[in-house]
Design a protein around this motif. Structure first.
Motif, mmCIF file in Angstrom:
data_model
loop_
_atom_site.group_PDB
_atom_site.id
_atom_site.type_symbol
_atom_site.label_atom_id
_atom_site.label_comp_id
_atom_site.label_asym_id
_atom_site.label_seq_id
_atom_site.Cartn_x
_atom_site.Cartn_y
_atom_site.Cartn_z
ATOM 1 N N GLU A 1 0.853 -1.286 -0.026
ATOM 2 C CA GLU A 1 -0.178 -0.125 -0.009
ATOM 3 C C GLU A 1 0.743 1.144 -0.073
ATOM 4 N N THR A 2 1.969 1.210 0.690
ATOM 5 C CA THR A 2 2.915 2.523 0.929
ATOM 6 C C THR A 2 3.854 2.489 -0.516
ATOM 7 N N TYR A 3 4.622 1.444 -0.757
ATOM 8 C CA TYR A 3 5.472 1.487 -1.938
ATOM 9 C C TYR A 3 5.132 0.863 -3.118
ATOM 10 N N GLY A 4 3.973 0.256 -3.049
ATOM 11 C CA GLY A 4 3.733 -0.609 -4.194
ATOM 12 C C GLY A 4 4.341 -2.018 -4.278
ATOM 13 N N GLU A 5 3.839 -2.664 -5.140
ATOM 14 C CA GLU A 5 4.426 -4.241 -5.482
ATOM 15 C C GLU A 5 5.688 -4.374 -5.641
ATOM 16 N N GLY A 6 6.517 -5.208 -5.271
ATOM 17 C CA GLY A 6 7.942 -5.364 -5.515
ATOM 18 C C GLY A 6 8.926 -5.558 -4.605
ATOM 19 N N GLU A 7 10.073 -5.598 -4.825
ATOM 20 C CA GLU A 7 11.201 -5.936 -4.180
ATOM 21 C C GLU A 7 10.950 -5.080 -2.717
ATOM 22 N N ARG A 8 10.871 -3.800 -2.620
ATOM 23 C CA ARG A 8 10.840 -3.158 -1.604
ATOM 24 C C ARG A 8 9.782 -3.677 -0.387
ATOM 25 N N ALA A 9 8.745 -4.162 -0.938
ATOM 26 C CA ALA A 9 7.723 -4.653 -0.173
ATOM 27 C C ALA A 9 8.113 -5.857 0.522
ATOM 28 N N HIS A 10 8.964 -6.831 -0.272
ATOM 29 C CA HIS A 10 9.428 -8.080 0.286
ATOM 30 C C HIS A 10 10.298 -7.693 1.231
ATOM 31 N N ARG A 11 11.307 -6.939 1.145
ATOM 32 C CA ARG A 11 12.415 -6.490 2.082
ATOM 33 C C ARG A 11 11.714 -6.091 3.316
ATOM 34 N N THR A 12 10.674 -5.188 3.323
ATOM 35 C CA THR A 12 9.844 -4.754 4.474
ATOM 36 C C THR A 12 9.358 -5.762 5.317
ATOM 37 N N ALA A 13 8.688 -6.656 4.461
ATOM 38 C CA ALA A 13 8.122 -7.857 5.192
ATOM 39 C C ALA A 13 9.205 -8.680 5.845
ATOM 40 N N PHE A 14 10.086 -8.939 5.068
ATOM 41 C CA PHE A 14 11.368 -9.648 5.873
ATOM 42 C C PHE A 14 12.095 -8.804 7.006
ATOM 43 N N SER A 15 11.974 -7.609 6.965
ATOM 44 C CA SER A 15 12.669 -6.951 8.015
ATOM 45 C C SER A 15 11.602 -6.864 9.440
ATOM 46 N N ALA A 16 10.497 -6.887 9.015
ATOM 47 C CA ALA A 16 9.338 -7.135 10.340
ATOM 48 C C ALA A 16 9.562 -8.714 10.679
ATOM 49 N N LEU A 17 9.578 -9.524 10.011
ATOM 50 C CA LEU A 17 9.680 -10.836 10.300
ATOM 51 C C LEU A 17 10.801 -10.948 11.208
ATOM 52 N N LYS A 18 12.031 -10.619 11.031
ATOM 53 C CA LYS A 18 13.046 -10.605 11.512
ATOM 54 C C LYS A 18 13.049 -10.036 13.086
ATOM 55 N N HIS A 19 12.426 -8.941 13.413
ATOM 56 C CA HIS A 19 12.153 -8.659 14.655
ATOM 57 C C HIS A 19 11.545 -9.558 15.410
ATOM 58 N N SER A 20 10.868 -10.443 15.126
ATOM 59 C CA SER A 20 10.165 -11.450 16.184
ATOM 60 C C SER A 20 10.654 -12.920 15.988
ATOM 61 N N PHE A 21 11.094 -13.100 14.784
ATOM 62 C CA PHE A 21 11.654 -14.537 14.156
ATOM 63 C C PHE A 21 12.946 -14.694 13.833
ATOM 64 N N GLU A 22 13.482 -15.971 13.854
ATOM 65 C CA GLU A 22 15.016 -15.980 13.397
ATOM 66 C C GLU A 22 14.729 -17.391 12.455
ATOM 67 N N LYS A 23 15.588 -17.304 11.152
ATOM 68 C CA LYS A 23 15.375 -18.501 10.368
ATOM 69 C C LYS A 23 16.499 -19.745 10.908
ATOM 70 N N VAL A 24 15.534 -20.788 11.160
ATOM 71 C CA VAL A 24 16.317 -22.075 11.493
ATOM 72 C C VAL A 24 16.291 -23.222 10.753
ATOM 73 N N GLY A 25 17.233 -23.509 9.904
ATOM 74 C CA GLY A 25 17.038 -24.707 8.773
ATOM 75 C C GLY A 25 16.072 -24.135 7.858
ATOM 76 N N ASP A 26 14.971 -24.631 7.565
ATOM 77 C CA ASP A 26 14.043 -24.231 6.435
ATOM 78 C C ASP A 26 12.844 -23.621 6.744
ATOM 79 N N HIS A 27 12.875 -23.080 7.916
ATOM 80 C CA HIS A 27 11.860 -22.200 8.503
ATOM 81 C C HIS A 27 12.066 -21.161 9.577
ATOM 82 N N TRP A 28 11.016 -20.507 9.919
ATOM 83 C CA TRP A 28 11.305 -19.352 10.955
ATOM 84 C C TRP A 28 10.680 -19.859 12.109
ATOM 85 N N GLU A 29 11.532 -19.428 13.389
ATOM 86 C CA GLU A 29 11.120 -19.865 14.653
ATOM 87 C C GLU A 29 11.036 -18.368 15.572
ATOM 88 N N ALA A 30 10.090 -18.464 16.462
ATOM 89 C CA ALA A 30 9.907 -17.105 17.395
ATOM 90 C C ALA A 30 11.413 -17.041 18.346
#
Length: 131
Positions: A31-60
Motif C-alpha cells: 500500500e505504501t511503496y507498491g508491489e515489488g522488491e521493497r515490499a518483500h524487504r520490508t516484510a522480511f525486516s518485520a519478520l526478523k524482529h520477532s523470528f529467526e530462520k532455523v533450517g528451512d523455516h522461521w522460529e520465534a
C-alpha cells in the motif's frame, strides 16, 4: 498481489504467527511503496524482529528486536543481511543453534563465523526442502 499469494516457502513452513507477521507487513508495504522488491524487504525486516530462520523455516526469538544492522533500519534498503540469522543474539545462542543444525567445528568458531555457518546451513536446508 496479496502477501498470502506471495508467501515465501520458508515462511509457509513456519508458524501461523510468522505467516501473519510477514503477510501483514507485506500488504502494508505494498500500500505504501507498491508491489515489488521493497515490499518483500520490508516484510522480511518485520519478520526478523520477532523470528529467526532455523533450517528451512522461521522460529520465534526469545527476545524481540532487529536481527542485523539491515533490519535495524526503518526502511530496509538493498544490502547485506544475515539471511534471517539473529546476528544480534548471544554467542551462546548461536552456538546452541549451530549444535541443533549439526554444524561441525562450531566450538572453535567466532560469533561472526557462527552467523555465517548457520546462514549456510539454513540455505542448504531450504534448498533441500524445495527439492
Amino acid at each position: 498481489m496479496p502477501g498470502r499469494e506471495e508467501l515465501p516457502s520458508t515462511v509457509a513452513r513456519s508458524s501461523k504467527k510468522a505467516q501473519r507477521t510477514w503477510i501483514k507487513a507485506h500488504d502494508s508495504a505494498v500500500e505504501t511503496y507498491g508491489e515489488g522488491e521493497r515490499a518483500h524487504r520490508t516484510a522480511f525486516s518485520a519478520l526478523k524482529h520477532s523470528f529467526e530462520k532455523v533450517g528451512d523455516h522461521w522460529e520465534a526469538k526469545d527476545e524481540k528486536g532487529p536481527s542485523d544492522p539491515q533490519a535495524e533500519r526503518s526502511t530496509p534498503a538493498q544490502g547485506d543481511t544475515a539471511g534471517g540469522v539473529d546476528a544480534n543474539a548471544s554467542k551462546q545462542h548461536l552456538y546452541d543453534l549451530a549444535k541443533r543444525l549439526d554444524i561441525e567445528g562450531r566450538s572453535r568458531m567466532s560469533k561472526d563465523e557462527l552467523v555465517d555457518a548457520i546462514g549456510k546451513a539454513n540455505n542448504r536446508a531450504t534448498a533441500k526442502a524445495r527439492s
